[in-house]
Design a protein around this motif. Structure first.
Motif, PDB file in Angstrom:
ATOM      1  N   ARG A   1     -43.126 -33.086 -16.343  1.00 38.21           N
ATOM      2  CA  ARG A   1     -43.949 -32.962 -15.284  1.00 38.21           C
ATOM      3  C   ARG A   1     -44.263 -34.525 -15.258  1.00 38.21           C
ATOM      4  NH1 ARG A   1     -48.710 -29.229 -15.625  1.00 38.21           N
ATOM      5  NH2 ARG A   1     -49.037 -30.435 -13.691  1.00 38.21           N
TER       6      ARG A   1
ATOM      7  N   PHE B   1     -47.129 -38.168 -26.077  1.00 38.39           N
ATOM      8  CA  PHE B   1     -47.764 -36.999 -26.599  1.00 38.39           C
ATOM      9  C   PHE B   1     -47.883 -37.251 -28.289  1.00 38.39           C
ATOM     10  CE2 PHE B   1     -45.932 -35.720 -22.716  1.00 38.39           C
ATOM     11  CZ  PHE B   1     -46.937 -35.220 -22.012  1.00 38.39           C
TER      12      PHE B   1
ATOM     13  N   VAL C   1     -48.411 -35.598 -11.740  1.00 37.90           N
ATOM     14  CA  VAL C   1     -48.646 -36.850 -12.415  1.00 37.90           C
ATOM     15  C   VAL C   1     -48.173 -38.066 -11.536  1.00 37.90           C
ATOM     16  CG1 VAL C   1     -47.661 -38.315 -14.207  1.00 37.90           C
ATOM     17  CG2 VAL C   1     -47.935 -35.642 -14.813  1.00 37.90           C
TER      18      VAL C   1
ATOM     19  N   VAL D   1     -44.000 -29.242 -25.472  1.00 37.15           N
ATOM     20  CA  VAL D   1     -44.039 -30.609 -25.009  1.00 37.15           C
ATOM     21  C   VAL D   1     -43.171 -31.073 -24.189  1.00 37.15           C
ATOM     22  CG1 VAL D   1     -42.767 -31.687 -26.918  1.00 37.15           C
ATOM     23  CG2 VAL D   1     -44.625 -33.037 -25.784  1.00 37.15           C
ATOM     24  N   LEU D   2     -41.695 -30.496 -24.130  1.00 38.75           N
ATOM     25  CA  LEU D   2     -40.754 -30.569 -23.075  1.00 38.75           C
ATOM     26  C   LEU D   2     -41.274 -30.373 -21.620  1.00 38.75           C
ATOM     27  CD1 LEU D   2     -37.374 -30.011 -24.646  1.00 38.75           C
ATOM     28  CD2 LEU D   2     -38.657 -32.110 -24.794  1.00 38.75           C
TER      29      LEU D   2
ATOM     30  N   GLU E   1     -47.185 -34.429 -30.224  1.00 38.48           N
ATOM     31  CA  GLU E   1     -45.774 -34.007 -30.663  1.00 38.48           C
ATOM     32  C   GLU E   1     -44.701 -34.723 -30.361  1.00 38.48           C
ATOM     33  OE1 GLU E   1     -47.914 -32.646 -28.344  1.00 38.48           O
ATOM     34  OE2 GLU E   1     -47.780 -30.694 -28.263  1.00 38.48           O
TER      35      GLU E   1
ATOM     36  N   ALA F   1     -41.871 -35.818 -29.224  1.00 37.76           N
ATOM     37  CA  ALA F   1     -41.060 -35.350 -27.794  1.00 37.76           C
ATOM     38  C   ALA F   1     -39.868 -36.168 -27.726  1.00 37.76           C
ATOM     39  CB  ALA F   1     -41.863 -35.611 -26.423  1.00 37.76           C
TER      40      ALA F   1
ATOM     41  N   PHE G   1     -35.834 -36.483 -27.804  1.00 37.92           N
ATOM     42  CA  PHE G   1     -35.038 -35.669 -27.429  1.00 37.92           C
ATOM     43  C   PHE G   1     -33.853 -35.585 -28.632  1.00 37.92           C
ATOM     44  CE2 PHE G   1     -35.903 -36.619 -22.878  1.00 37.92           C
ATOM     45  CZ  PHE G   1     -37.155 -35.903 -22.911  1.00 37.92           C
TER      46      PHE G   1
ATOM     47  N   LYS H   1     -44.259 -30.666 -20.691  1.00 32.92           N
ATOM     48  CA  LYS H   1     -45.140 -31.585 -19.974  1.00 32.92           C
ATOM     49  C   LYS H   1     -44.382 -32.943 -19.901  1.00 32.92           C
ATOM     50  CE  LYS H   1     -48.812 -30.388 -23.219  1.00 32.92           C
ATOM     51  NZ  LYS H   1     -49.410 -30.646 -24.482  1.00 32.92           N
ATOM     52  N   VAL H   2     -43.250 -33.552 -20.832  1.00 32.59           N
ATOM     53  CA  VAL H   2     -42.475 -34.588 -20.456  1.00 32.59           C
ATOM     54  C   VAL H   2     -41.809 -34.226 -19.120  1.00 32.59           C
ATOM     55  CG1 VAL H   2     -40.412 -35.845 -21.329  1.00 32.59           C
ATOM     56  CG2 VAL H   2     -41.888 -35.131 -22.978  1.00 32.59           C
TER      57      VAL H   2
ATOM     58  N   ARG I   1     -39.683 -44.894 -24.226  1.00 27.08           N
ATOM     59  CA  ARG I   1     -39.337 -44.122 -23.163  1.00 27.08           C
ATOM     60  C   ARG I   1     -40.111 -44.182 -21.825  1.00 27.08           C
ATOM     61  NH1 ARG I   1     -37.985 -38.325 -24.858  1.00 27.08           N
ATOM     62  NH2 ARG I   1     -40.226 -38.033 -24.370  1.00 27.08           N
TER      63      ARG I   1
ATOM     64  N   LEU J   1     -51.542 -33.375 -15.453  1.00 28.34           N
ATOM     65  CA  LEU J   1     -50.808 -32.524 -16.000  1.00 28.34           C
ATOM     66  C   LEU J   1     -51.733 -31.034 -15.931  1.00 28.34           C
ATOM     67  CD1 LEU J   1     -49.648 -34.121 -19.228  1.00 28.34           C
ATOM     68  CD2 LEU J   1     -48.019 -33.011 -17.411  1.00 28.34           C
TER      69      LEU J   1
END
Lengths: 278, 247, 252
Positions: free
Chosen positions: C153, A93, A85, C147-148, A95, A97, A99, C150-151, A158, A66
């Motif tokens: 990527r 992560f 990646v 963070v989205l 945070e 994440a 959706f 990064k997700v 996920r 990243l």
């Protein structure tokens, strides 16, 4: 299935890696990380502990692809990782994440659908992952209806459906309460054994690292370097009851001895950057 | 460094807007839309004319009356609905629904009740301003952290002291936001009122200029109104920021 | 219905009933306000006669055109401005002041330029509604959690896929706020423009009925517009609530 005590095959390698954030406006450049050298064995569970803002997350992101290393080389399965990646790497992560606009099942299926996998296969893998993460009854729920711990499981599911061979966890339980963290730890151990994947866990909790990992890297205050790498010697079959072992206390104590000074440094000298990094 | 760059960028946009104006003038012709420069020259003279002064006085007077009404009624409704929970819960959606209605449809009703003179326009302006003042005042009162009230009681403050030293300072920034937005929409209401079946005020002047094809005068009035509203808003925003920072 | 809902319903019915009673008892002059029942019955007769159809189609058509243009163009401008931080910084003072100045007074200027037709009406409608959509788009894109990215990527998504599958849904609540405001502003501006000066349309009808002292017709038309606006705003509000509940149960 490999035992971590056996001589291992190198799965990912970090050689002389540093990360320096270039100067922006009136901020001078920040030397965040390194130089760092590390070899992750195939199927190994490695944990990184260190004070806030020491560059743990930067290390994970460089390893994931990243962020680009300023100097040094990162390889995964023999191929160089740089700014992208690689296939076979999964990241969870700190945070949340998940959706919020997708159901739990659709969240889990996200990566598979992007890759154009046949719907029957998607459903099979999603069902497996949800069952494994204990989310089966919540497949049709939306993340907002779940607790923080459950949402983090959605994110793990996920990642899991893509069958990653290297799983990178960036303080995934940082926001959870202590009991939930212990239970999530058991689940991560379970996942690690079942998938046979290599796991790298970033955490600020010494006990978490001591309980989960085969090896623990203690990272210094910024710029982050490994000041010690501790082998735990736990058997592959293990769970959170390990916290009752004498060795557990010894490992935690050793880590704290190494990190106490670094944490003080991070608190005093680098209080502002540490807060900015949160 | 960055501040000067931003000012330059904003100036560039102002210049682009003036160029668009000039281009529109070329396309539409002088009778429809005068060019920027002649308009500016005209503006200098027009401001001094008695016709302009008279109509400005009318609008200012109407705006002042309408604001007094809108603030008084809006604050009263807001305090009542904020302090009395049930009234607030029942009334809020009604106020929100009224806020997003095209109030111009009610103008004939206002005219029938208050007549064609200044009072009709004042009432219509106030009608616009009451709702945001009431809604934001109610929100401010509801958002008071209960711990403030417990603190006040633990310090044995009298009800009057509680209002003066705790409740008012805690709610003032938010209420002031309501007053600012109330100002904006009240001005709009007064001008809309002047544009229909009226014989005075700046809104009337614009409509009248249009029917007489006095486009320079029309654009001048529009610019002056824009400038007045923008300056007033900037001033109120400045006070609002000061209030917010203090809390 | 909940208790609060029942009270609210009772308050509204009570207010209409009180108005009805006051009119019937002669407390309110018939030349000022007619009883609500008479407004409703006149409206039903008018609608049944079909004489309003052309004006309804015209006004609602203009409103829909305004909303469509504002939402689509506002979103597009928002995307572009968000991608250009320097332009955005320069535009910020204009956005901050836009709704503080009475844009509507520009309507006569538009008539002077384009003549008395539907064009100035649609233009003043778009001018009123579009900036709300632009601001909402900017807000929405700002609030997409970092963070989205990064997700995206980690999943090796292309920029277009990232925009469609992550950024758009993440920004959706803010975009919907923009749509709601555009609808409300578009409606207000079109009706106001028609009312003050226009060749046709429902707003013009109301102004004509007022000038002809035809109170029954005027009140029926007012009632119609208020019902339409309330229903549209209500439906949008209900949709918003439904999505918000699903999406933000325990989230900040």
């Amino acid at each position: 299935m490999k035992n971590s005590s056996l001589p291992h095959e190198v799965h990912a390698q970090v050689a002389g890696v540093t990360r320096i954030y270039p100067a922006t406006g009136h901020h001078p450049p920040v030397h965040a990380l390194g130089p760092i050298d590390l070899e992750l064995g195939k199927g190994e569970f490695f944990a990184v502990v260190g004070p806030s803002g020491c560059g743990k997350s930067t290390f994970l992101e460089v390893l994931a692809g990243l962020q680009k290393a300023t100097a040094g080389l990162v390889t995964f399965e023999g191929k160089a990782v740089s700014g992208e990646v690689a296939d076979g790497i999964g990241v969870v992560f700190q945070e949340d994440a998940s959706f919020p606009w997708l159901t739990v099942a659709d969240n889990a299926a996200f990566g598979l659908r992007r890759n154009g996998i046949a719907e029957a296969e998607v459903r099979r893998r999603v069902d497996d992952a949800l069952a494994f993460m204990g989310l089966k009854d919540f497949a049709r729920a939306y993340p907002s209806q779940l607790s923080g711990g459950m949402r983090q499981r959605v994110c793990i599911a996920r990642t899991l459906v893509l069958q990653p061979r290297l799983i990178l966890l960036d303080e995934p339980f940082g926001a959870l309460d202590a009991q939930t963290r212990l239970l999530m730890g058991d689940e991560v151990l379970n996942l690690w054994r079942r998938t046979g994947a290599t796991v790298l866990l970033i955490t600020h909790a010494l006990d978490e690292a001591a309980m989960l990992a085969d090896r623990i890297g203690a990272m210094s205050a910024r710029p982050g370097r490994f000041i010690d790498v501790v082998k735990t010697g736990w058997p592959r079959e293990r769970d959170s009851t390990i916290v009752a072992e004498t060795a557990f206390g010894e490992i935690t104590a050793r880590l704290w001895e190494r990190l106490r000074g670094e944490s003080l440094k991070a608190l005093g000298h680098a209080a502002m950057p540490a807060m900015a990094a949160e | 460094m960055t501040a000067t760059r931003r000012t330059t960028d904003t100036l560039v946009i102002v210049i682009v807007m003036l160029l668009v104006w000039q281009a529109l003038h070329q396309v539409a012709g002088s009778t429809a839309l005068p060019a920027p420069l002649p308009t500016m020259i005209y503006l200098m003279h027009a401001v001094a004319s008695p016709r302009f002064a008279e109509n400005t006085t009318t609008t200012a007077l109407e705006l002042a009356y309408a604001l007094v009404l809108a603030y008084a009624i809006g604050l009263a409704i807001g305090v009542w609905m904020g302090a009395h929970r049930l009234s607030g819960v029942v009334g809020e959606p009604i106020l929100v629904a009224l806020y997003s209605l095209p109030k111009i449809t009610l103008y004939p009703v206002v005219l029938l009740i208050f007549g064609l003179g200044i009072s009709g326009k004042v009432a219509f302006g106030a009608l616009h301003g009451i709702l945001p003042v009431a809604l934001l005042t109610m929100g401010a009162i509801r958002a008071i952290p209960p711990v403030y009230l417990r603190s006040a009681r633990s310090l044995r403050l009298s009800p009057w002291q509680t209002i003066a030293t705790v409740l008012l300072p805690a709610t003032l920034p938010e209420i002031f936001t309501g007053l600012r937005i109330g100002f904006t929409v009240t001005l709009l209401g007064v001008l809309l009122g002047e544009m229909f079946a009226s014989k005075s005020g700046l809104g009337f002047l614009i409509i009248n200029d249009m029917s007489l094809a006095q486009s320079e005068d029309m654009v001048t009035v529009a610019i002056i109104l824009f400038a007045f509203a923008a300056i007033a808003n900037a001033l109120l925003l400045w006070i609002e920021h000061k209030l917010h920072r203090r809390v | 219905m909940t208790r609060v809902g029942a009270i609210r319903f009772a308050v509204i019915v009570g207010m209409i009933g009180a108005l009805e009673l006051a009119c019937r008892l002669g407390l309110i002059n018939h030349q000022t306000i007619i009883p609500p029942s008479e407004m409703a019955s006149t409206l039903v007769t008018l609608l049944a006669s079909g004489s309003l159809n052309a004006d309804i189609a015209r006004t609602l058509g203009e409103v829909m055109l305004v909303i469509g243009l504002s939402v689509v163009l506002g979103f597009a401008f928002g995307l572009v401005i968000h991608a250009l931080p320097r332009v955005r910084e320069a535009l910020d003072p204009f956005f901050a002041t836009y709704y503080a100045v009475p844009i509507f007074i520009f309507y006569p200027v538009l008539i002077a330029i384009f003549g008395l037709s539907a064009i100035p009406i649609v233009l003043i409608g778009v001018a009123t509604a579009i900036v709300a959509m632009i601001i909402a788009t900017l807000n929405g894109l700002d609030r997409v959690p970092p963070v989205l990215a990064k997700v995206a990527r980690v999943h090796r998504l292309s920029p277009v896929t990232t925009a469609l599958t992550l950024q758009l849904p993440a920004a959706a609540p803010y975009l919907f706020t923009g749509v709601k405001l555009s609808v409300s502003y578009g409606f207000i501006a079109v009706i106001a423009a028609e009312f003050i000066l226009s060749p046709t349309g429902l707003g013009r009808d109301i102004a004509d009925a007022y000038a002809d002292f035809n109170n029954r017709r005027m009140y029926a038309l007012i009632l119609f517009l208020l019902i339409v606006a309330t229903v549209v705003n209500g439906v949008l509000h209900a949709l918003d609530m439904r999505w918000a509940e699903r999406r933000s149960g325990g989230r900040s």
